[in-house]
Design a protein around this motif. Structure first.
Motif, PDB file in Angstrom:
ATOM      1  N   THR A  96      -3.197   5.983 -27.624  1.00 18.15           N
ATOM      2  CA  THR A  96      -2.527   7.210 -27.188  1.00 18.15           C
ATOM      3  C   THR A  96      -1.059   6.896 -26.924  1.00 18.15           C
ATOM      4  OG1 THR A  96      -3.007   6.787 -24.871  1.00 18.15           O
ATOM      5  CG2 THR A  96      -4.645   8.056 -26.118  1.00 18.15           C
ATOM      6  N   LEU A  97      -0.290   7.928 -26.652  1.00 18.23           N
ATOM      7  CA  LEU A  97       1.136   7.740 -26.430  1.00 18.23           C
ATOM      8  C   LEU A  97       1.405   6.906 -25.172  1.00 18.23           C
ATOM      9  CD1 LEU A  97       3.748   8.459 -27.807  1.00 18.23           C
ATOM     10  CD2 LEU A  97       3.869  10.528 -26.419  1.00 18.23           C
ATOM     11  N   GLU A  98       0.531   7.011 -24.186  1.00 20.96           N
ATOM     12  CA  GLU A  98       0.696   6.210 -22.969  1.00 20.96           C
ATOM     13  C   GLU A  98       0.453   4.723 -23.235  1.00 20.96           C
ATOM     14  OE1 GLU A  98      -1.381   9.004 -22.900  1.00 20.96           O
ATOM     15  OE2 GLU A  98       0.195  10.273 -22.056  1.00 20.96           O
ATOM     16  N   GLU A  99      -0.289   4.425 -24.286  1.00 27.45           N
ATOM     17  CA  GLU A  99      -0.588   3.035 -24.637  1.00 27.45           C
ATOM     18  C   GLU A  99       0.358   2.499 -25.718  1.00 27.45           C
ATOM     19  OE1 GLU A  99      -5.399   3.312 -23.928  1.00 27.45           O
ATOM     20  OE2 GLU A  99      -4.560   3.891 -25.868  1.00 27.45           O
ATOM     21  N   SER A 100       1.501   3.131 -25.861  1.00 33.18           N
ATOM     22  CA  SER A 100       2.445   2.726 -26.908  1.00 33.18           C
ATOM     23  C   SER A 100       3.007   1.324 -26.667  1.00 33.18           C
ATOM     24  CB  SER A 100       3.589   3.733 -27.014  1.00 33.18           C
ATOM     25  OG  SER A 100       4.339   3.763 -25.820  1.00 33.18           O
ATOM     26  N   SER A 101       2.950   0.851 -25.439  1.00 38.12           N
ATOM     27  CA  SER A 101       3.427  -0.509 -25.169  1.00 38.12           C
ATOM     28  C   SER A 101       2.545  -1.541 -25.876  1.00 38.12           C
ATOM     29  CB  SER A 101       3.455  -0.780 -23.666  1.00 38.12           C
ATOM     30  OG  SER A 101       2.169  -0.631 -23.109  1.00 38.12           O
ATOM     31  N   VAL A 102       1.269  -1.251 -26.060  1.00 37.32           N
ATOM     32  CA  VAL A 102       0.377  -2.155 -26.795  1.00 37.32           C
ATOM     33  C   VAL A 102       0.819  -2.224 -28.254  1.00 37.32           C
ATOM     34  CG1 VAL A 102      -1.999  -2.522 -27.589  1.00 37.32           C
ATOM     35  CG2 VAL A 102      -1.565  -1.748 -25.256  1.00 37.32           C
ATOM     36  N   TYR A 103       1.143  -1.073 -28.826  1.00 37.68           N
ATOM     37  CA  TYR A 103       1.619  -1.032 -30.205  1.00 37.68           C
ATOM     38  C   TYR A 103       2.938  -1.801 -30.342  1.00 37.68           C
ATOM     39  CZ  TYR A 103       3.104   0.844 -34.685  1.00 37.68           C
ATOM     40  OH  TYR A 103       3.522   0.970 -35.982  1.00 37.68           O
ATOM     41  N   GLY A 104       3.843  -1.604 -29.400  1.00 36.02           N
ATOM     42  CA  GLY A 104       5.106  -2.336 -29.411  1.00 36.02           C
ATOM     43  C   GLY A 104       4.906  -3.830 -29.235  1.00 36.02           C
ATOM     44  N   LEU A 105       3.933  -4.210 -28.399  1.00 29.91           N
ATOM     45  CA  LEU A 105       3.632  -5.618 -28.190  1.00 29.91           C
ATOM     46  C   LEU A 105       3.096  -6.269 -29.461  1.00 29.91           C
ATOM     47  CD1 LEU A 105       3.407  -7.960 -26.122  1.00 29.91           C
ATOM     48  CD2 LEU A 105       1.052  -7.211 -25.735  1.00 29.91           C
ATOM     49  N   ILE A 106       2.232  -5.571 -30.169  1.00 31.89           N
ATOM     50  CA  ILE A 106       1.692  -6.104 -31.431  1.00 31.89           C
ATOM     51  C   ILE A 106       2.822  -6.358 -32.418  1.00 31.89           C
ATOM     52  CG2 ILE A 106       0.286  -5.535 -33.452  1.00 31.89           C
ATOM     53  CD1 ILE A 106      -1.591  -4.011 -31.541  1.00 31.89           C
ATOM     54  N   MET A 111       6.726 -10.155 -35.136  1.00 29.84           N
ATOM     55  CA  MET A 111       8.090 -10.493 -35.539  1.00 29.84           C
ATOM     56  C   MET A 111       8.521 -11.841 -34.962  1.00 29.84           C
ATOM     57  SD  MET A 111       9.974  -6.805 -35.393  1.00 29.84           S
ATOM     58  CE  MET A 111      11.478  -7.397 -36.127  1.00 29.84           C
ATOM     59  N   ILE A 112       8.259 -12.061 -33.690  1.00 32.03           N
ATOM     60  CA  ILE A 112       8.660 -13.322 -33.058  1.00 32.03           C
ATOM     61  C   ILE A 112       7.941 -14.494 -33.704  1.00 32.03           C
ATOM     62  CG2 ILE A 112       8.537 -14.641 -30.905  1.00 32.03           C
ATOM     63  CD1 ILE A 112       9.050 -11.955 -29.443  1.00 32.03           C
ATOM     64  N   TRP A 113       6.665 -14.341 -33.935  1.00 30.78           N
ATOM     65  CA  TRP A 113       5.877 -15.410 -34.555  1.00 30.78           C
ATOM     66  C   TRP A 113       6.388 -15.716 -35.962  1.00 30.78           C
ATOM     67  CZ3 TRP A 113      -0.195 -15.098 -34.984  1.00 30.78           C
ATOM     68  CH2 TRP A 113      -0.691 -16.349 -35.378  1.00 30.78           C
ATOM     69  N   SER A 114       6.595 -14.689 -36.760  1.00 32.73           N
ATOM     70  CA  SER A 114       7.049 -14.920 -38.137  1.00 32.73           C
ATOM     71  C   SER A 114       8.453 -15.500 -38.184  1.00 32.73           C
ATOM     72  CB  SER A 114       6.993 -13.624 -38.942  1.00 32.73           C
ATOM     73  OG  SER A 114       5.662 -13.316 -39.252  1.00 32.73           O
ATOM     74  N   TYR A 115       9.370 -14.964 -37.379  1.00 30.61           N
ATOM     75  CA  TYR A 115      10.729 -15.503 -37.381  1.00 30.61           C
ATOM     76  C   TYR A 115      10.767 -16.929 -36.855  1.00 30.61           C
ATOM     77  CZ  TYR A 115      12.309 -10.796 -38.474  1.00 30.61           C
ATOM     78  OH  TYR A 115      12.505  -9.576 -39.075  1.00 30.61           O
ATOM     79  N   GLY A 116       9.898 -17.234 -35.888  1.00 30.66           N
ATOM     80  CA  GLY A 116       9.788 -18.615 -35.431  1.00 30.66           C
ATOM     81  C   GLY A 116       9.287 -19.533 -36.534  1.00 30.66           C
ATOM     82  N   LEU A 117       8.306 -19.052 -37.293  1.00 34.82           N
ATOM     83  CA  LEU A 117       7.804 -19.851 -38.418  1.00 34.82           C
ATOM     84  C   LEU A 117       8.865 -20.022 -39.503  1.00 34.82           C
ATOM     85  CD1 LEU A 117       4.138 -18.561 -38.822  1.00 34.82           C
ATOM     86  CD2 LEU A 117       4.893 -20.776 -37.943  1.00 34.82           C
ATOM     87  N   VAL A 118       9.675 -19.005 -39.738  1.00 33.63           N
ATOM     88  CA  VAL A 118      10.767 -19.133 -40.715  1.00 33.63           C
ATOM     89  C   VAL A 118      11.738 -20.210 -40.244  1.00 33.63           C
ATOM     90  CG1 VAL A 118      12.803 -17.975 -41.669  1.00 33.63           C
ATOM     91  CG2 VAL A 118      10.612 -16.806 -41.667  1.00 33.63           C
ATOM     92  N   PHE A 119      12.093 -20.169 -38.965  1.00 38.03           N
ATOM     93  CA  PHE A 119      13.038 -21.150 -38.420  1.00 38.03           C
ATOM     94  C   PHE A 119      12.468 -22.568 -38.479  1.00 38.03           C
ATOM     95  CE2 PHE A 119      14.600 -23.580 -34.755  1.00 38.03           C
ATOM     96  CZ  PHE A 119      15.934 -23.683 -35.111  1.00 38.03           C
ATOM     97  N   PHE A 120      11.243 -22.740 -37.997  1.00 35.40           N
ATOM     98  CA  PHE A 120      10.675 -24.085 -37.988  1.00 35.40           C
ATOM     99  C   PHE A 120      10.308 -24.556 -39.393  1.00 35.40           C
ATOM    100  CE2 PHE A 120       9.999 -22.990 -33.483  1.00 35.40           C
ATOM    101  CZ  PHE A 120      10.703 -24.053 -32.934  1.00 35.40           C
ATOM    102  N   GLY A 121      10.031 -23.611 -40.289  1.00 34.65           N
ATOM    103  CA  GLY A 121       9.843 -23.980 -41.688  1.00 34.65           C
ATOM    104  C   GLY A 121      11.132 -24.526 -42.286  1.00 34.65           C
ATOM    105  N   MET A 122      12.259 -23.917 -41.901  1.00 31.88           N
ATOM    106  CA  MET A 122      13.557 -24.430 -42.362  1.00 31.88           C
ATOM    107  C   MET A 122      13.803 -25.826 -41.789  1.00 31.88           C
ATOM    108  SD  MET A 122      17.433 -23.217 -41.577  1.00 31.88           S
ATOM    109  CE  MET A 122      17.169 -23.661 -39.888  1.00 31.88           C
TER     110      MET A 122
END
Length: 178
Positions: A96-106, A111-122
């Motif tokens: 629901t709209l009140e649970e939008s923080s869960v969607y934002g957290l996902i 994004m953080i995980w993938s960008y971290g993997l891009v950095f550490f892959g480099m």
């Protein structure tokens, strides 16, 4: 390299699925007016720019990786983002709209995980220390901006040249018909 290509393809598909099938509460996009090729290009362009710019910069900074290694590392690093795109689409159907923080957290975790993997892959690919890797990443981002600027400049100049040739042709045909 084939596996990385498949992962890039899956990433693009997950971005398109997310754009089209996210629940209406969380989807600001107009799903009726979607250009498939534009969406594919916009999804993959930042990562291809990263690969090209990173190869250019790390070659000058004595990196040990080849272009194909950078493409592979970046493709493999997109796996969490691809998976979490699908998870966020499924979650958006039930939240629901009140649970939008869960969607934002996902989305943020992906994004953080993938960008971290891009950095550490480099870091791994180029055999850099942490400080040299941070410097290379920042210079790579500047290189991406320069590549975009030069691309827009070349496109604009080509457009001006075509317009000039059309104007000259129009003027010549007008003069010859008199």
């Amino acid at each position: 390299l084939k596996s990385a290509g498949i992962l890039y393809l899956l990433f693009v598909l997950s971005v398109i699925i997310k754009r089209q099938l996210t629940g209406y509460l969380f989807n600001p996009n107009d799903t009726e007016d979607m250009n498939f090729l534009l969406e594919c290009g916009l999804a993959i362009l930042p990562y291809l720019l990263w690969c090209v710019s990173n190869w250019c910069i790390t070659t000058l900074m004595d990196g040990e990786g080849k272009f194909s290694d950078i493409v592979k590392a970046t493709g493999f690093a997109l796996t969490p983002y691809t998976i979490f795109n699908i998870v966020s689409v499924i979650a958006s159907q039930f939240l629901t709209l009140e649970e939008s923080s869960v969607y934002g957290l996902i989305t943020a975790i992906a994004m953080i995980w993938s960008y971290g993997l891009v950095f550490f892959g480099m870091l791994t690919t180029q055999q850099y220390s942490l400080l040299k890797g941070i410097a290379a990443a920042l210079i790579t981002l500047v290189g991406m901006a320069i590549i975009l600027f030069l691309s827009f400049l070349v496109f604009y100049l080509a457009q001006q040249l075509v317009n000039f040739i059309q104007e000259v042709w129009s003027e010549l045909s007008f003069r010859l018909n008199e």
